[in-house]
Design an enzyme around this catalytic site. Structure first.
Site, PDB file in Angstrom:
ATOM      1  N   ASP A   1      50.747  31.757  24.718  1.00  0.00           N
ATOM      2  CA  ASP A   1      49.923  32.238  25.816  1.00  0.00           C
ATOM      3  C   ASP A   1      48.588  32.786  25.360  1.00  0.00           C
ATOM      4  O   ASP A   1      48.222  32.686  24.195  1.00  0.00           O
ATOM      5  CB  ASP A   1      50.681  33.196  26.739  1.00  0.00           C
ATOM      6  CG  ASP A   1      51.501  34.209  25.997  1.00  0.00           C
ATOM      7  OD1 ASP A   1      52.567  34.577  26.485  1.00  0.00           O
ATOM      8  OD2 ASP A   1      51.066  34.622  24.896  1.00  0.00           O
TER       9      ASP A   1
ATOM     10  N   LYS B   1      46.841  30.285  30.564  1.00  0.00           N
ATOM     11  CA  LYS B   1      45.388  30.195  30.739  1.00  0.00           C
ATOM     12  C   LYS B   1      44.886  31.551  31.205  1.00  0.00           C
ATOM     13  O   LYS B   1      45.496  32.201  32.037  1.00  0.00           O
ATOM     14  CB  LYS B   1      45.050  29.134  31.780  1.00  0.00           C
ATOM     15  CG  LYS B   1      45.309  27.714  31.297  1.00  0.00           C
ATOM     16  CD  LYS B   1      44.000  27.009  30.968  1.00  0.00           C
ATOM     17  CE  LYS B   1      44.212  25.723  30.209  1.00  0.00           C
ATOM     18  NZ  LYS B   1      44.731  24.653  31.004  1.00  0.00           N
TER      19      LYS B   1
ATOM     20  N   MET C   1      47.544  47.234  28.755  1.00  0.00           N
ATOM     21  CA  MET C   1      47.332  46.687  30.106  1.00  0.00           C
ATOM     22  C   MET C   1      46.818  47.763  31.058  1.00  0.00           C
ATOM     23  O   MET C   1      47.210  47.815  32.215  1.00  0.00           O
ATOM     24  CB  MET C   1      48.647  46.103  30.658  1.00  0.00           C
ATOM     25  CG  MET C   1      49.119  44.906  29.878  1.00  0.00           C
ATOM     26  SD  MET C   1      50.666  44.236  30.517  1.00  0.00           S
ATOM     27  CE  MET C   1      51.852  45.327  29.780  1.00  0.00           C
TER      28      MET C   1
END
Ligand code: SAH
Length: 503
Positions: free
Chosen positions: A35, A57, A171
């Site tokens: 990934d 992507k 994140m």
């Protein structure tokens, strides 16, 4: 029979941070499922014959949903493949590695896990921030700013603040304002050092060191984007003293190299040792000429020659492979004199226990021909080189009245794997320099890239012929002073210094 799935942590970006077990797994892979966070350098280690499946992507509308990824892994393994599932950082730290194993376990598919170096620790380290330090903190807490449900609501800020350790948020970029507010409401000192670290361990890593109360504003001003981590704690203040990654001679540079695969690693290794991030795109490959009758012919009457001359390390390599294939012994070369076009070719001969007798002052075909024309003094020369070699060599020999046989050893074929990934990076201006070590690498590179605005590329060329080829596409060119890899590296180090100076 079922294959196997190996869940591999690719590390945070720098390809040197992939583990040895991870690399061994990659080298044996039939299929690699990866990934977006996996670094270019690690992707370049995927063997050319392995199938690559990109499930991440960057733009989220192309993201393959998790249940589909699980199905892909299961299906590929059931087809009998050795599957490597490559994930950024460590596969089990906010990597959903656990979820991916569930379906495999249910179906009795074998799996292994290769832990990776997590961004939570390595990204601060590359920014000069030790996540713990006895003078400041004795614990480290890694928190996600984004979970299945509404993240921020689940974080118990008062408890976190009370722990008084280093806090690392992954994140957390879009939730940064909420996280900082939560910490402040939880009672943290507003002047507590805090940092945002973007694209850590890559050439283009950036850090913003601030305080809890100012971090959001400072990160916004710097235009920080994901992937980035937030670090909160007194250790952040050490970055000013301990930064190191950008300070290396080639730190901050992403360099694309285009040499044939077998010559790649030595050059790449030297650039990496000086701190560059290297993207490898072998743009040409050499193929030995099959059933080389010209070579066997020359060998059947070696005593006609007094000189052998080589013009590339590939030529030397293929020559010795052929020698072995013909079951000839290196002693058949006794008494012959050896000429090499430059130091790399000379070194390749040295590796076979042979010292050269001649190398021209300038490392090109014309000068080699000129020097041989004088040294050969009428004796016959056997030229061993590429099928399409520079006519300058033979022209110079003819001018000197020296007889020769020009025997082709190999052909240059243009071949590029993973061209698309590299093209993306070039288009986004992510590559600082493209290094070309021969005119044919320029041809191969352009062939693979196709339609691209070449005028934006900074090319570092080994010599004049290479530069002339790059010029044809309008690239911005710097040429090494002497046609050697050493000189190219000097050239890049000089360019890096200029960049630092803001020129
Ligand atoms: N398993 C990964 C984390 C996956 S979650 C690991 O162990 O590193 C994805 C988050 O990791 C990103 O949102 C970002 O916060 C962080 N991250 C991963 N690579 C990073 C990098 N090179 N620089 C900064 N942050 C990174």
């Amino acid at each position: 029979m079922n294959g196997k799935v190996i869940l591999v942590g690719a590390g945070p970006g720098d390809s040197g941070l992939l583990t040895l077990r991870g690399r061994a797994a990659l080298e044996a892979a039939d299929v690699v499922v990866y990934d977006a966070l996996v670094g270019q350098g690690v992707l370049a280690m995927i063997p050319p014959n392995a199938r690559r499946i990109n499930v991440g992507k960057r733009s989220s509308n192309h993201l393959v949903p998790q249940h589909e990824i699980n199905q892909i892994l299961l299906h590929e393994a059931q087809e009998g493949n050795n599957v490597v599932r490559l994930k950024g950082g460590d596969p089990f730290l906010f990597g959903r590695g656990g979820e991916e194993l569930e379906l495999l376990a249910e179906h009795g598919v074998d799996f292994e896990v290769v832990p990776g170096i997590t961004s939570a620790i390595a990204v601060p380290a590359y920014a000069g921030i030790p996540v713990t330090h006895r003078d400041f903190t004795s614990s480290l807490h890694i928190i996600t700013g984004h979970t299945k449900a509404k993240a921020e609501a689940q974080i118990d800020y008062p408890s976190l603040v009370k722990l008084n350790g280093t806090l690392v948020f992954l994140m957390g970029i879009s939730a940064m304002p909420t996280i900082m507010e939560g910490l402040l409401a939880g009672g943290i000192d507003p002047d507590m050092p805090a940092a945002v670290l973007e694209r850590g361990t890559t050439a283009h890593q950036r850090r913003v060191v601030s305080t809890v109360k100012n971090l959001v504003e400072d990160a916004c001003a710097a235009g920080i984007k994901t992937p980035a981590i937030i670090v909160v704690g007194r250790v952040c203040a050490l970055a000013g003293q301990f930064h190191w990654a950008e300070d290396r001679p080639l730190g901050g540079l992403r360099i694309l190299i285009t040499r044939p695969r077998e010559l790649m690693s030595a050059f790449a290794g030297r650039l990496r040792a000086l701190g560059a991030e290297v993207v490898e795109l072998p743009s040409i490959a050499t193929q030995a000429i099959p059933d080389n009758t010209a070579l066997t012919g020359a060998f059947s009457c070696l005593d006609r020659y007094q000189w052998l001359t080589f013009t590339s390390p590939s030529g030397v390599r293929i020559f010795f492979e052929e020698l072995r294939r013909m079951r000839r012994d290196v002693r058949c070369l006794a008494g012959l004199k050896l000429a090499a076009i430059g130091p790399s070719t000379a070194r390749a001969l040295e590796e076979h226990g042979l010292q050269i007798d001649l190398m021209p002052e300038r490392y090109d075909a014309a000068h080699l021909g000129g020097a041989l024309g004088v040294a050969a003094n009428g004796a016959r020369v056997l030229i061993l080189r590429a099928k399409i070699g520079s006519p300058e060599l033979t022209r110079a020999l003819e001018r000197a009245g020296v007889g020769y046989d020009d025997v082709p050893l190999y052909e240059t074929v243009y071949a590029c794997a993973n061209a698309e990934l590299v093209k993306d990076q070039l288009e986004q201006g992510e590559v600082d320099y493209v290094a070309f070590t021969s005119a044919s690498t320029v041809k191969g590179f352009v062939g693979a890239m196709g339609d691209l605005d070449y005028s934006k590329l900074n090319a570092v060329c080994i010599g004049e012929q290479t530069a002339a080829e790059a010029q044809q596409y309008g690239m911005k060119i710097v040429t090494a002073q002497s046609a050697t890899i050493d000189s190219m590296i000097d050239c890049l180090t000089g360019l890096s210094r200029l960049k630092e100076g803001g020129v």
